[in-house]
Write an enzyme that holds these catalytic residues in place. Structure first.
Site, short mmCIF file in Angstrom:
data_model
loop_
_atom_site.label_atom_id
_atom_site.label_comp_id
_atom_site.label_asym_id
_atom_site.label_seq_id
_atom_site.Cartn_x
_atom_site.Cartn_y
_atom_site.Cartn_z
N GLU A 79 -3.83 -75.41 54.30
CA GLU A 79 -4.11 -73.98 54.16
C GLU A 79 -3.22 -73.23 55.14
O GLU A 79 -3.27 -73.46 56.35
CB GLU A 79 -5.59 -73.72 54.46
CG GLU A 79 -5.99 -72.27 54.31
CD GLU A 79 -7.49 -72.06 54.43
OE1 GLU A 79 -7.90 -70.92 54.71
OE2 GLU A 79 -8.26 -73.03 54.23
N LYS B 147 -7.55 -69.44 49.43
CA LYS B 147 -6.79 -70.52 50.09
C LYS B 147 -7.65 -71.76 50.35
O LYS B 147 -7.23 -72.89 50.08
CB LYS B 147 -6.22 -70.02 51.42
CG LYS B 147 -5.20 -68.91 51.32
CD LYS B 147 -4.61 -68.59 52.67
CE LYS B 147 -5.58 -67.95 53.64
NZ LYS B 147 -6.00 -66.59 53.23
N THR B 148 -8.81 -71.54 50.90
CA THR B 148 -9.66 -72.66 51.30
C THR B 148 -10.08 -73.49 50.09
O THR B 148 -9.97 -74.72 50.08
CB THR B 148 -10.89 -72.15 52.06
OG1 THR B 148 -10.47 -71.55 53.29
CG2 THR B 148 -11.86 -73.28 52.37
#
Length: 353
Positions: A125, A81-82
């Site tokens: 995110e 995600k990051t």
């Protein structure tokens, strides 16, 4: 307070910060209190705010309200995600779309973990822990993977899986999902969400419409080529390490193209992206010449990907993994997976706990 990076940023932009907690901090006009989910209703300042009838939102609730003001892209899934959030925001910025972004780690090229742009797009995110996804209603979603995690909140893999299905069902008819079809769980979740074919963009290293053709390492940069159906997209290159980051880049290519970004602008943006903090971050060398790399990988699947990337990037080096277990509940629930990972012949001589 100066030892905390976030506190430094607060002072730098001219906001007043205080150390410690006290009900007295609310003895002034306050419109809204935003709290971390780590703090319960009994926390002294939260309790004081409620007694004074000051609205209190969790971080996830506040993020959901903010995202509702934009044409937002939520990046969710167990892994990646990051990096994808930061990479996509960087590509959109380089393409002069002036996006806003909120990322779960510091991004050196952003000067922090966020971007404030003038455009209509927000990339954020979206963390699934504690079912924070319930507070978000994005225009579009990138779904990277679904591997059971956070067992302290999701008692079973089925509970965890269902959270993502529910989230995908919230995508509006004019939105879309970019889904990693290397994951059978992602395929099933997309199928159960009941989206139309036009809303589904698929990618992967080995499956999906937008797919990697081949990848190779050359002069410290990861190169890969890709196709989108029958269309050959050419070659791309990254400053990041590992096949998992090639998959992350594929997600960004698929999403950015759907948002109207020119392919050459995407190629340029990917090549200039320098990554985020604690994602295979080179911290320098010890006095004895040993290179130290910091990575936040804490799930067995993430650790495996990071170690494979390290071996590919340093093929002739001795590698030692200093593993710090992250939460008791995850370590207990996934212990068998951790054991199988570290007794693997490829990694078992590398572990220090």
């Amino acid at each position: 307070m100066s030892k905390f990076n976030q506190a430094k940023r607060i002072y730098f932009i001219g906001l007043k910060g205080v150390v410690g907690f006290s009900a007295k901090h609310l003895d002034r006009p306050i419109d809204l209190v935003i709290r971390s989910s780590a703090y319960s209703d009994d926390q002294v300042e939260v309790k004081a705010a409620k007694e004074k009838k000051i609205p209190v939102l969790s971080y996830a609730e506040a993020l959901g309200e903010l995202a509702g003001e934009y044409k937002s892209v939520a990046v969710c899934g167990s892994h990646g995600k990051t990096t994808i959030s930061a990479m996509l925001a960087h590509v959109l910025k380089q393409a002069n779309l002036s996006p806003s972004a909120i990322v779960g780690s510091a991004v050196p090229q952003f000067g922090g973990n966020a971007l404030v742009g003038s455009g209509e797009l927000l990339v954020f995110e979206a963390d699934e822990y504690q079912n924070k996804l319930q507070y978000f209603s994005p225009q579009s979603v990138i779904l990277t993977s679904i591997d059971w995690d956070h067992p302290d909140f999701f008692p079973s893999a089925d509970d965890y899986f269902a959270t993502f299905v529910t989230f995908l069902k919230k995508i509006p008819t004019d939105g879309f999902v970019v889904a990693c079809y290397d994951s059978d769980n992602v395929k099933e979740a997309v199928d159960k969400a009941g989206l139309s074919p036009e809303q589904i963009l698929t990618y992967g290293l080995t499956d999906g419409r937008l797919q990697m053709v081949r990848m190779w390492l050359d002069e410290g940069r990861w190169h890969f080529s890709a196709t989108d159906g029958e269309e050959y997209l050419g070659e791309f290159w990254l400053k990041l390490v590992g096949s998992h980051n090639v998959a992350n880049a594929l997600a960004v290519i698929a999403c950015a193209r759907r948002l109207g970004v020119d392919l050459e602008a995407i190629r340029t943006g990917l090549a200039s992206f320098e990554g985020t903090a604690r994602r295979f971050e080179n911290k320098g060398k010890l006095t004895n010449g040993i290179t130290v790399v910091d990575d936040y990988a804490h799930h067995p699947g993430e650790i495996k990907a990071t170690l494979k990337a390290a071996r590919a990037f340093y093929p002739y080096k001795n590698i030692r993994c200093v593993f710090q277990p992250h939460t008791f509940s995850r370590t207990q629930a996934l212990l068998a997976d951790f054991v199988m990972l570290f007794i693997n012949r490829q990694f078992r001589r590398q572990l220090i706990i």
